[in-house]
Motif scaffolding. Structure first.
Motif, PDB file in Angstrom:
ATOM      1  N   LYS A   1      13.178   4.956 -13.848  1.00  9.14           N
ATOM      2  CA  LYS A   1      12.053   4.206 -13.303  1.00  9.14           C
ATOM      3  C   LYS A   1      10.885   3.750 -14.155  1.00  9.14           C
ATOM      4  N   LEU A   2      10.698   5.140 -15.236  1.00  9.23           N
ATOM      5  CA  LEU A   2       9.639   5.127 -15.956  1.00  9.23           C
ATOM      6  C   LEU A   2       9.784   4.290 -17.204  1.00  9.23           C
TER       7      LEU A   2
ATOM      8  N   MET B   1     -10.070  -7.305 -11.333  1.00  8.07           N
ATOM      9  CA  MET B   1     -10.436  -7.404 -10.219  1.00  8.07           C
ATOM     10  C   MET B   1     -12.232  -7.490  -9.972  1.00  8.07           C
TER      11      MET B   1
ATOM     12  N   PRO C   1      -8.097   0.270  -3.989  1.00  9.95           N
ATOM     13  CA  PRO C   1      -7.038  -0.072  -3.748  1.00  9.95           C
ATOM     14  C   PRO C   1      -5.758   0.707  -4.626  1.00  9.95           C
ATOM     15  N   ILE C   2      -6.071   0.637  -5.815  1.00 13.50           N
ATOM     16  CA  ILE C   2      -5.176   1.456  -6.576  1.00 13.50           C
ATOM     17  C   ILE C   2      -5.049   2.861  -6.470  1.00 13.50           C
TER      18      ILE C   2
ATOM     19  N   MET D   1      -8.132  -3.002 -12.557  1.00 18.31           N
ATOM     20  CA  MET D   1      -9.608  -2.982 -12.146  1.00 18.31           C
ATOM     21  C   MET D   1     -10.371  -3.839 -12.955  1.00 18.31           C
TER      22      MET D   1
ATOM     23  N   ILE E   1     -14.027  -2.383  -5.616  1.00 19.67           N
ATOM     24  CA  ILE E   1     -13.056  -3.111  -4.854  1.00 19.67           C
ATOM     25  C   ILE E   1     -11.850  -2.998  -5.891  1.00 19.67           C
ATOM     26  N   GLY E   2     -11.937  -3.108  -7.160  1.00 24.54           N
ATOM     27  CA  GLY E   2     -10.912  -2.920  -8.075  1.00 24.54           C
ATOM     28  C   GLY E   2     -10.184  -1.670  -8.114  1.00 24.54           C
ATOM     29  N   VAL E   3     -11.155  -0.589  -7.833  1.00 31.76           N
ATOM     30  CA  VAL E   3     -10.583   0.837  -8.124  1.00 31.76           C
ATOM     31  C   VAL E   3      -9.876   1.505  -6.852  1.00 31.76           C
TER      32      VAL E   3
ATOM     33  N   LEU F   1       0.849  -1.314   0.025  1.00 28.38           N
ATOM     34  CA  LEU F   1       0.018  -0.239  -0.056  1.00 28.38           C
ATOM     35  C   LEU F   1       0.842   1.215   0.143  1.00 28.38           C
ATOM     36  N   PHE F   2       2.010   1.155   0.846  1.00 32.14           N
ATOM     37  CA  PHE F   2       2.894   2.401   0.583  1.00 32.14           C
ATOM     38  C   PHE F   2       3.984   2.427  -0.432  1.00 32.14           C
ATOM     39  N   LYS F   3       3.879   1.660  -1.128  1.00 35.34           N
ATOM     40  CA  LYS F   3       4.755   1.763  -2.336  1.00 35.34           C
ATOM     41  C   LYS F   3       4.238   2.542  -3.478  1.00 35.34           C
ATOM     42  N   GLU F   4       5.362   3.072  -4.333  1.00 40.17           N
ATOM     43  CA  GLU F   4       4.894   3.863  -5.520  1.00 40.17           C
ATOM     44  C   GLU F   4       4.379   3.085  -6.519  1.00 40.17           C
ATOM     45  N   VAL F   5       3.136   3.814  -7.176  1.00 37.48           N
ATOM     46  CA  VAL F   5       2.327   3.073  -8.145  1.00 37.48           C
ATOM     47  C   VAL F   5       2.845   3.733  -9.296  1.00 37.48           C
TER      48      VAL F   5
ATOM     49  N   MET G   1       0.202  -1.033  -5.203  1.00 34.79           N
ATOM     50  CA  MET G   1      -1.190  -1.586  -5.115  1.00 34.79           C
ATOM     51  C   MET G   1      -1.787  -2.103  -6.385  1.00 34.79           C
TER      52      MET G   1
ATOM     53  N   PRO H   1       4.767   3.583 -16.391  1.00 36.59           N
ATOM     54  CA  PRO H   1       5.729   3.816 -17.320  1.00 36.59           C
ATOM     55  C   PRO H   1       5.453   4.694 -18.298  1.00 36.59           C
ATOM     56  N   SER H   2       6.610   5.577 -18.789  1.00 42.35           N
ATOM     57  CA  SER H   2       6.095   6.720 -19.773  1.00 42.35           C
ATOM     58  C   SER H   2       5.811   6.307 -20.989  1.00 42.35           C
TER      59      SER H   2
ATOM     60  N   GLY I   1      -3.497   3.499  -3.198  1.00 46.23           N
ATOM     61  CA  GLY I   1      -2.062   3.263  -3.274  1.00 46.23           C
ATOM     62  C   GLY I   1      -1.403   4.646  -4.015  1.00 46.23           C
ATOM     63  N   LYS I   2      -2.228   5.179  -4.726  1.00 47.18           N
ATOM     64  CA  LYS I   2      -1.595   6.209  -5.354  1.00 47.18           C
ATOM     65  C   LYS I   2      -1.623   7.518  -4.459  1.00 47.18           C
TER      66      LYS I   2
ATOM     67  N   LEU J   1      -1.311   7.028  -1.047  1.00 48.21           N
ATOM     68  CA  LEU J   1      -0.463   7.011   0.325  1.00 48.21           C
ATOM     69  C   LEU J   1       0.968   6.575   0.062  1.00 48.21           C
ATOM     70  N   GLY J   2       1.183   6.012  -1.405  1.00 47.03           N
ATOM     71  CA  GLY J   2       2.571   5.842  -1.764  1.00 47.03           C
ATOM     72  C   GLY J   2       3.180   7.029  -1.992  1.00 47.03           C
ATOM     73  N   PRO J   3       4.681   6.979  -2.174  1.00 50.03           N
ATOM     74  CA  PRO J   3       5.646   8.097  -2.657  1.00 50.03           C
ATOM     75  C   PRO J   3       5.044   8.291  -4.158  1.00 50.03           C
ATOM     76  N   ASN J   4       5.674   9.276  -4.583  1.00 51.35           N
ATOM     77  CA  ASN J   4       5.397   9.753  -5.961  1.00 51.35           C
ATOM     78  C   ASN J   4       6.648  10.609  -6.415  1.00 51.35           C
ATOM     79  N   LYS J   5       7.752   9.884  -6.810  1.00 54.38           N
ATOM     80  CA  LYS J   5       8.995  10.390  -7.089  1.00 54.38           C
ATOM     81  C   LYS J   5       9.423   9.765  -8.373  1.00 54.38           C
ATOM     82  N   PRO J   6       8.741  10.047  -9.398  1.00 49.74           N
ATOM     83  CA  PRO J   6       9.156   9.387 -10.753  1.00 49.74           C
ATOM     84  C   PRO J   6      10.364  10.008 -11.395  1.00 49.74           C
TER      85      PRO J   6
END
Lengths: 342, 118
Positions: B38-39, A89, B22-23, A86, B18-20, A66-70, A233, A73-74, B26-27, B29-34
């Motif tokens: 990484k990308l 699921m 968690p994502i 989605m 339920i599908g939407v 949950l606390f990992k970055e989603v 996630m 890719p560019s 996650g967006k 709560l998680g960090p956002n440092k692209p």
């Protein structure tokens, strides 16, 4: 919106929560038991640090994800990339709407239950192929191609096996299919439909891309297959959907071939009476657990198939076997061969 | 009759949530440092050589086409399987002819090598 409709929908939502919460708890602990069971089969202990005997391990894993970055890719198609998990699921969850857990214990007792389940399960392949395409990564693309070809191949074998069940039961309603198997475990369809039962179960393993059919994610060649680009996630949702499908298919195998919630001691003197107090859903849960254990056992036992072997098994073995057995079932039913079709 | 399907519609909506959820969580709560590394698409540490959407084996198309034929066959068998007990022998013979024709086609594609994955 009148009050009556809101009341109905509220009541439906309560029932849905009563179905989904146990399903999610089963998913969580299936992950734990998978690691534990495979650990013991390989003479290890499995997770045993987080909580008593490692019972909190799946929750720790979930919170970590949950606390990992989603990452998106560019070079990917951003919307499709996010929508794919989605879809997977939603399809994995929606099938539970028609599953009966006991006599009358069903959310939607529709006459086309089997048809609905087959339709919703087929939607799962869209999640896979969209994920693989949208990632715009070679491993994901190859994984998605292999995975979707495998899933549709085994869907045919599974569909033919289901035709046998429908012929025997004469109904598309899941409750009626179970009720048609009444009268003791020798009345259950696994005996007259034994080849179809085997085909259906092995196809269930292949449909969920579990070992030994996990070439779609074959970590030694295409790393993780279609979900290689997913993180956090978004990855967890694919993972959860896979386990939800495993549980669903185990439950369906119990309903179609093992008498669902019927007691295995039914019709046996003494034993039948001694176990009469056990409520039906308990038997269904026990049978489902048996099939879930088979999933884990297969994974710990069998080496991975090669792709040509997977396709050969699906097309050249299972489809001919089911075609022949459909004819056999037609004759069994038509000549009213007992004790199943009298 | 149709109100039996209302729970299913609600269930599908809940399944989507339920599908939407968690994502989205996650967006949030998680960090956002692209960053570029990484990308970029994953290729075992190399720069991606070429576009991933290259040519692929035609046999995947073949499987998809065969799937459509056989899935239609299953869709045709389902209603028949439910009622054939009431219809008796004529229904069995009719379906026998249908299956025989499809089996001939199946043998043909087998002999042609459409199912080979060497």
């Amino acid at each position: 919106m009148d009050l009556e409709l809101i009341k109905t929908i509220g009541w439906i939502l309560v029932k849905i929560v009563a179905i989904i919460v146990p399903v999610i708890l089963t998913i969580v602990y299936l992950m734990y038991f998978e690691r534990k069971v495979i650990g013991f089969m390989q003479a290890r202990v499995g997770p045993n640090r987080v909580g008593y005997r490692g019972l909190l391990q799946p929750w720790a894993d979930g919170i970590k994800l949950l606390f990992k970055e989603v990452l998106v890719p560019s070079s990917s198609n951003k919307y499709l990339f996010i929508v794919a998990p989605m879809i997977t699921m939603a399809a994995a969850m929606a099938a539970w709407a028609v599953v009966p857990f006991g006599t009358g214990l069903v959310l939607a007792n529709i006459n086309a239950g089997v048809l609905y389940i087959l339709a919703v399960m087929s939607l799962g392949v869209y999640g896979v192929i969209i994920a693989g395409w949208a990632s715009n990564s070679k491993y994901a693309f190859l994984g998605a191609l292999r995975c979707s070809a495998q899933m549709i191949s085994y869907e045919i074998a599974m569909g033919f096996a289901l035709v046998g069940v429908l012929m025997a039961a004469g109904s598309l309603n899941l409750t009626e299919i179970v009720m048609a198997q009444q009268g003791g475990f020798w009345h259950w369809y696994w005996i007259p439909l034994l080849p179809l039962f085997v085909v259906h179960w092995v196809s269930s393993v292949a449909e969920t891309n579990r070992a030994p059919f996990d070439i779609a994610e074959g970590e030694s060649e295409i790393v993780a297959g279609f979900h290689v680009e997913y993180s956090g996630m978004a990855f967890a949702v694919f993972f959860l959907a896979e386990y939800a499908n495993m549980i669903l298919l185990a439950l369906l195998a119990a309903i179609f071939y093992m008498g669902g919630w019927l007691s295995p001691f039914e019709g046996i003197p003494y034993l039948g009476q001694w176990f009469a107090f056990v409520p039906g859903p308990i038997w269904l849960i026990l049978k489902t657990c048996l099939f879930l254990f088979l999933y884990l056992w297969f994974r710990a036992t069998f080496p991975r198939f090669r792709y040509d072997q997977v396709m050969r098994l699906g097309w050249k073995v299972y489809i001919p076997v089911t075609l022949v057995w459909i004819v056999v079932v037609a004759l069994l039913v038509q000549f009213k061969i007992g004790p199943w079709f009298s | 009759m149709l109100e039996n399907y209302l729970p299913i519609v609600v269930f599908i909506a809940v399944g989507m949530v339920i599908g939407v959820a968690p994502i989205v969580l996650g967006k949030l709560l998680g960090p956002n440092k692209p960053n570029t590394a990484k990308l970029s698409p994953y290729e075992c540490g190399f720069e991606a050589f070429e576009d991933a959407r290259a040519q692929f084996d035609v046999r995947f198309y073949l499987v998809a086409i065969l799937f459509i034929i056989f899935d239609l066959e299953i869709a045709f068998l389902f209603p028949w399987a439910v009622v054939f007990q009431q219809l008796g022998w004529p229904a069995i013979f009719a379906m026998g002819v249908f299956l025989l024709l499809l089996t001939v086609g199946f043998i043909y594609e087998w002999k042609k090598g459409a199912l080979e994955w060497e």
